[in-house]
Design a protein around this motif. Structure first.
Motif, PDB file in Angstrom:
ATOM      1  N   ASP A  27       0.868  -1.175   0.000  1.00 24.88           N
ATOM      2  CA  ASP A  27       0.000   0.000   0.000  1.00 24.88           C
ATOM      3  C   ASP A  27       0.903   1.222   0.000  1.00 24.88           C
ATOM      4  O   ASP A  27       2.129   1.097   0.076  1.00 24.88           O
ATOM      5  N   SER A  28       0.304   2.405  -0.093  1.00 30.12           N
ATOM      6  CA  SER A  28       1.099   3.637  -0.150  1.00 30.12           C
ATOM      7  C   SER A  28       0.442   4.738   0.661  1.00 30.12           C
ATOM      8  O   SER A  28      -0.790   4.801   0.756  1.00 30.12           O
ATOM      9  N   ILE A  29       1.258   5.584   1.258  1.00 31.11           N
ATOM     10  CA  ILE A  29       0.883   6.789   1.997  1.00 31.11           C
ATOM     11  C   ILE A  29       0.269   6.512   3.370  1.00 31.11           C
ATOM     12  O   ILE A  29       0.472   7.291   4.309  1.00 31.11           O
ATOM     13  N   LEU A  30      -0.446   5.389   3.525  1.00 29.04           N
ATOM     14  CA  LEU A  30      -1.199   5.180   4.769  1.00 29.04           C
ATOM     15  C   LEU A  30      -0.330   5.250   6.008  1.00 29.04           C
ATOM     16  O   LEU A  30      -0.766   5.711   7.066  1.00 29.04           O
ATOM     17  N   GLN A  31       0.923   4.791   5.915  1.00 24.48           N
ATOM     18  CA  GLN A  31       1.793   4.816   7.095  1.00 24.48           C
ATOM     19  C   GLN A  31       2.082   6.245   7.545  1.00 24.48           C
ATOM     20  O   GLN A  31       2.396   6.485   8.718  1.00 24.48           O
ATOM     21  N   SER A  32       1.936   7.204   6.645  1.00 22.45           N
ATOM     22  CA  SER A  32       2.198   8.612   6.991  1.00 22.45           C
ATOM     23  C   SER A  32       0.979   9.295   7.598  1.00 22.45           C
ATOM     24  O   SER A  32       1.076  10.443   8.035  1.00 22.45           O
ATOM     25  N   LEU A  33      -0.144   8.598   7.641  1.00 22.28           N
ATOM     26  CA  LEU A  33      -1.378   9.192   8.150  1.00 22.28           C
ATOM     27  C   LEU A  33      -1.801   8.625   9.498  1.00 22.28           C
ATOM     28  O   LEU A  33      -2.705   9.161  10.136  1.00 22.28           O
ATOM     29  N   MET A  34      -1.153   7.553   9.931  1.00 21.57           N
ATOM     30  CA  MET A  34      -1.606   6.860  11.136  1.00 21.57           C
ATOM     31  C   MET A  34      -1.115   7.567  12.393  1.00 21.57           C
ATOM     32  O   MET A  34       0.078   7.827  12.545  1.00 21.57           O
TER      33      MET A  34
END
Length: 501
Positions: free
Chosen positions: A420-427
């Motif tokens: 996946d992409s980007i989600l780790q930067s939103l958690m």
């Protein structure tokens, strides 16, 4: 729970005049910023921000501001970036509200002193780590996510008990003006201030000597901010753009991979610090991947993305011209490529036949362009990634867990995400930040609280144990040294006998 202190009537009417629709916000000059800094410092030194009730009230006020003015934020971001309502609500407003609510729910625990595990040398002592606020902090936000990158750090600064001066990007003028108008109605007027500053003037503001500087944006500006902060020994947190690589293995679900990469790259018209910058695709699946990406773009934005209400525009002509020129001088257009200067529109574009020396590979990509390069194996991909500066994010798509594990351990980056992409930067529970050329420090949740706190070590010791500690005092005698040497040999097993001295 107490509510935020109300501004004085004179200041309230001044704020009211600023909030009339169509009123421009005047630029804040360094002299004016210096006045705001002094006001905030007086408030901080008076202990205004120290109480838990005050911090909770300010965090709740941030949530109310976003809820009560959701339509205004959607309108402002629509004017600045043609950002669809869905993207604004999900990736800007909900994200900040989650941060604030998480801080509200955990603030009591974060503020409590942390007790250090005792050993034989501290059996009768109390060892604590106390989180204390830094003072007045300066937050400068990237234009890519102007609400998120402004208010997520602010939540951490408030939770940690600081005062703050906030500078939204001048590139997103409508969003900056909205924050400038609304803030006096919701946050304490002495502790929190929004300024309108020019990008190239920011180092001059940094030199006013804040207690911490938080900056998100490109490397060039980040370097200037860091140099200005170094002059006054001001600590900095930098979240900087980078070339975020995305490896696509031959063993993966191509359809899902293409969908997730396309969403991440073309969200907000490609204007993101955390989006994949380029694909390193295994040569065996390149044709399949490019075709799948093409299908995804049609599914997302229709046959003509220019007409899609789900696709945004470039923030200004300067960024547009840079992105257009880079696009025209790199690789071969497989999908998209259309540009319309009058609308600051660049179509979602896939580039193939890209080589490492192409302009698109030499600078950060802040636009809807995705280069696809090929590699023959994982080792070649790792070698390619490690030749570059350390990225803010590294992505890997593979159904083989050994491939994921190898890429994660063999590369260094601010964050890593597989399949996946980007989600780790939103958690909210994960730190988001860079390493090396992609920045220093982090934010989100407890990590934001720690960023804006000084972790003070405290040893609380009595005086009654002097019958042993006298060994450290002059005049120095060989007998005392022998005892201390003996104690230090025991410390290897007993966790610090000699520290009792």
């Amino acid at each position: 729970m107490s509510t935020p202190p109300s501004p004085s009537p004179a200041r309230w009417f001044k704020a009211l005049r600023r909030t009339r629709l169509g009123d421009p916000c005047l630029k804040t000059y360094p002299r004016d910023c210096g006045d705001l800094l002094r006001r905030a410092r007086v408030a901080f030194e008076a202990g205004r921000t120290l109480k838990e009730t005050f911090r909770l009230a300010q965090l709740e006020a941030v949530v109310r501001m976003l809820e009560e003015h959701e339509g205004d934020f959607v309108d402002a971001l629509g004017r600045d970036l043609s950002k669809p309502r869905f993207e604004t609500v999900v990736s800007e407003l909900i994200l900040v509200k989650n941060e604030a609510l998480y801080a509200i729910n955990n603030l009591k625990k974060w503020m409590q002193p942390q007790h250090v595990e005792r050993n034989l040398s501290t059996t009768w002592d109390e060892c604590l780590v106390v989180s204390e606020p830094l003072g007045v902090v300066f937050i400068m936000a990237s234009w890519c996510s102007p609400v998120q990158m402004c208010l997520v750090p602010l939540v951490g600064a408030i939770a940690a008990g600081n005062c703050a001066v906030i500078s939204p990007s001048e590139y997103t003028a409508h969003t900056a003006e909205l924050l400038h108008r609304l803030t006096p109605f919701y946050l304490d007027n002495e502790c929190f201030h929004v300024i309108i500053a020019g990008t190239y003037d920011l180092p001059e503001y940094v030199e006013l000597k804040f207690d911490h500087v938080f900056f998100s944006g490109n490397r060039k500006e980040g370097s200037r901010i860091a140099q200005a902060a170094a002059c006054t020994l001001t600590p900095v947190t930098l979240i900087l753009g980078s070339k975020n690589p995305c490896y696509v293995d031959q063993h993966c679900d191509i359809a899902t991979t293409a969908q997730r990469i396309a969403w991440a790259r073309f969200h907000n018209a490609g204007q993101s610090l955390a989006a994949p910058d380029y694909i390193l695709c295994h040569t065996d699946v390149k044709a399949q991947l490019v075709q799948a990406l093409k299908c995804c773009l049609t599914q997302f934005y229709g046959s003509d993305p220019q007409e899609s209400r789900s696709f945004g525009r470039i923030v200004n002509l300067e960024i547009f011209n840079c992105m257009r020129d880079t696009l025209w001088r790199s690789g071969k257009v497989a999908v998209g490529g259309q540009v319309i200067e009058a609308e600051k529109y660049i179509a979602p574009t896939i580039l193939t036949e890209v080589v490492e020396s192409d302009p698109i590979m030499q600078q950060d990509v802040f636009g809807p362009v995705l280069p696809v390069l090929t590699v023959y194996n994982l080792d070649e991909a790792i070698s390619f990634i490690n030749k570059q500066e350390k990225a803010l994010c590294v992505y890997a798509y593979s159904s083989n867990s050994k491939v994921i594990s190898r890429l994660m351990s063999a590369t260094s980056s601010g964050s890593f995400c597989s399949n996946d992409s980007i989600l780790q930067s939103l958690m909210v529970a994960l730190p988001f930040g860079g390493v090396g050329a992609s920045g220093m420090g982090s934010c989100h949740g407890r990590y934001s609280f720690d960023t804006f706190s000084h972790r003070k070590s405290c040893l609380l010791r009595g005086t009654w144990f002097e019958c042993v500690t006298y060994l450290r005092y002059p005049p120095y005698e060989d007998r005392n040294l022998s005892l201390m040497t003996w104690a230090s040999t025991l410390s290897h097993k007993s966790q610090g006998w000699c520290q009792i001295l």
